[in-house]
Write a protein that holds these residues in place. Structure first.
Motif, PDB file in Angstrom:
ATOM      1  N   PRO A 163      -2.966  11.796  -0.322  1.00  0.00           N
ATOM      2  CA  PRO A 163      -2.078  11.882  -1.706  1.00  0.00           C
ATOM      3  C   PRO A 163      -1.657  10.003  -1.751  1.00  0.00           C
ATOM      4  N   GLY A 164      -0.796   9.801  -2.944  1.00  0.00           N
ATOM      5  CA  GLY A 164      -0.865   8.278  -3.383  1.00  0.00           C
ATOM      6  C   GLY A 164      -1.848   7.467  -3.078  1.00  0.00           C
ATOM      7  N   LEU A 165      -3.526   7.990  -3.076  1.00  0.00           N
ATOM      8  CA  LEU A 165      -4.183   6.664  -3.523  1.00  0.00           C
ATOM      9  C   LEU A 165      -4.692   7.239  -4.702  1.00  0.00           C
ATOM     10  N   THR A 166      -5.298   6.140  -5.324  1.00  0.00           N
ATOM     11  CA  THR A 166      -5.498   5.784  -6.987  1.00  0.00           C
ATOM     12  C   THR A 166      -7.554   6.476  -6.972  1.00  0.00           C
ATOM     13  N   ARG A 167      -7.325   6.462  -8.294  1.00  0.00           N
ATOM     14  CA  ARG A 167      -9.220   6.809  -7.876  1.00  0.00           C
ATOM     15  C   ARG A 167      -9.101   5.317  -7.851  1.00  0.00           C
ATOM     16  N   GLN A 168      -8.556   4.620  -8.567  1.00  0.00           N
ATOM     17  CA  GLN A 168      -8.703   2.806  -8.630  1.00  0.00           C
ATOM     18  C   GLN A 168      -8.807   2.275  -7.165  1.00  0.00           C
ATOM     19  N   MET A 189       0.556  -1.355   0.113  1.00  0.00           N
ATOM     20  CA  MET A 189      -0.413  -0.200  -0.061  1.00  0.00           C
ATOM     21  C   MET A 189       0.766   1.336  -0.370  1.00  0.00           C
ATOM     22  N   SER A 190       0.583   1.755  -0.744  1.00  0.00           N
ATOM     23  CA  SER A 190       2.071   3.142  -0.762  1.00  0.00           C
ATOM     24  C   SER A 190       1.208   4.132  -0.595  1.00  0.00           C
ATOM     25  N   PHE A 191       0.031   4.550   0.105  1.00  0.00           N
ATOM     26  CA  PHE A 191      -0.809   5.471   0.806  1.00  0.00           C
ATOM     27  C   PHE A 191      -1.050   5.938   2.330  1.00  0.00           C
ATOM     28  N   LYS A 192      -1.042   6.536   3.249  1.00  0.00           N
ATOM     29  CA  LYS A 192      -1.489   6.886   4.524  1.00  0.00           C
ATOM     30  C   LYS A 192      -2.266   6.646   4.667  1.00  0.00           C
ATOM     31  N   PRO A 193      -3.370   6.209   5.029  1.00  0.00           N
ATOM     32  CA  PRO A 193      -4.780   6.982   5.533  1.00  0.00           C
ATOM     33  C   PRO A 193      -4.646   7.872   7.154  1.00  0.00           C
ATOM     34  N   LEU A 194      -5.246   9.388   7.032  1.00  0.00           N
ATOM     35  CA  LEU A 194      -5.279   9.906   7.712  1.00  0.00           C
ATOM     36  C   LEU A 194      -5.822   9.254   9.490  1.00  0.00           C
ATOM     37  N   ASP A 195      -5.495   8.947  10.742  1.00  0.00           N
ATOM     38  CA  ASP A 195      -5.457   9.158  11.343  1.00  0.00           C
ATOM     39  C   ASP A 195      -7.202   9.922  11.938  1.00  0.00           C
ATOM     40  N   ARG A 196      -7.632   9.596  13.059  1.00  0.00           N
ATOM     41  CA  ARG A 196      -9.135  10.878  13.734  1.00  0.00           C
ATOM     42  C   ARG A 196      -8.782  11.595  14.255  1.00  0.00           C
ATOM     43  N   ALA A 197      -7.147  12.062  14.192  1.00  0.00           N
ATOM     44  CA  ALA A 197      -7.143  13.525  14.662  1.00  0.00           C
ATOM     45  C   ALA A 197      -6.863  14.083  13.707  1.00  0.00           C
ATOM     46  N   GLY A 198      -6.778  13.619  12.120  1.00  0.00           N
ATOM     47  CA  GLY A 198      -6.079  13.662  10.774  1.00  0.00           C
ATOM     48  C   GLY A 198      -7.804  14.035  10.368  1.00  0.00           C
ATOM     49  N   ILE A 199      -8.668  13.248  10.418  1.00  0.00           N
ATOM     50  CA  ILE A 199      -9.577  13.940   9.674  1.00  0.00           C
ATOM     51  C   ILE A 199      -9.795  14.838  10.728  1.00  0.00           C
TER      52      ILE A 199
END
Length: 215
Positions: free
Chosen positions: A197-202, A1-11
């Protein structure tokens, strides 16, 4: 996985960026309560809590906690200059009477037509109280949702063609903020405003049941 999801604080921080000066805002329990921690003090946003607080501020430092100053989720808060306490009935009159510019709620599911389900953990949950979310969802001028894009248990999508959980309100959600993207609810469905960043449409579509619309 080339992307890092936001944590709760990030949201919560991402939502805070979009709240304009002068808005009157209610924050639901869960991720939304952190939004007030990320609004700059020089930007005047008035936060309302159903238990009768107008002008709630960010969470206090541990050594400054006042056990009598809490939000509706019993979490410690501060009071901004000019803040006030009101009767519970007056507080709910604010929530129900279209006096709030915005309410931010958490959710288990959101449908592409703006339906929200946030009070029962599954379609087979025992009957329980829906709580104040019902009043806030239909009483505020606009509703935004803060949630993780997929479930932790099995990776099931939370953005759906139609909610499978009991509904809190129908057709009320304007915008959804997840750990992967920001999406507007439009007459055509979920329109993607931005992705991490790093997330694709697919990548995003694979994690969403509803068909996404791209700007």
């Amino acid at each position: 996985m080339s992307f890092k999801p936001l944590d709760r604080a990030g949201i919560a921080a991402r939502i805070a960026r979009d709240i304009p000066e002068g808005w009157f805002v209610n924050l639901g329990i869960g991720i939304p309560t952190g939004v007030s921690d990320h609004v700059p003090l020089e930007r005047e946003v008035i936060f309302h809590s159903e238990n009768g607080v107008i002008g709630a501020g960010p969470a206090p430092a541990p050594e400054n906690v006042d056990p009598y100053l809490v939000n509706a989720g019993t979490q410690p808060i501060t009071l901004r200059t000019g803040g006030a306490f009101v009767h519970h009935a007056d507080s709910f009159a604010i929530a129900r009477g279209a006096h709030l510019d915005l309410c931010v709620l958490g959710a288990f599911e959101v449908a592409q037509n703006g339906d929200i389900a946030n009070w029962a953990h599954s379609a087979t949950d025992p009957v329980r109280q829906v709580g104040g979310a019902m009043d806030l969802a239909i009483g505020a001028k606009r509703l935004w949702v803060a949630m993780e894009h997929i479930t932790k248990a099995n990776g099931s999508p939370r953005l759906r063609k139609a909610c499978t959980y009991p509904l809190t309100a129908k057709g009320v959600v304007r915008r959804v903020y997840t750990d992967l993207a920001v999406l507007e609810v439009t007459p055509r469905g979920f329109e993607v405003v931005e992705m991490i960043p790093g997330l694709t449409r697919q990548d995003l579509q694979d994690r969403t049941e509803a068909e996404l619309i791209w700007r």
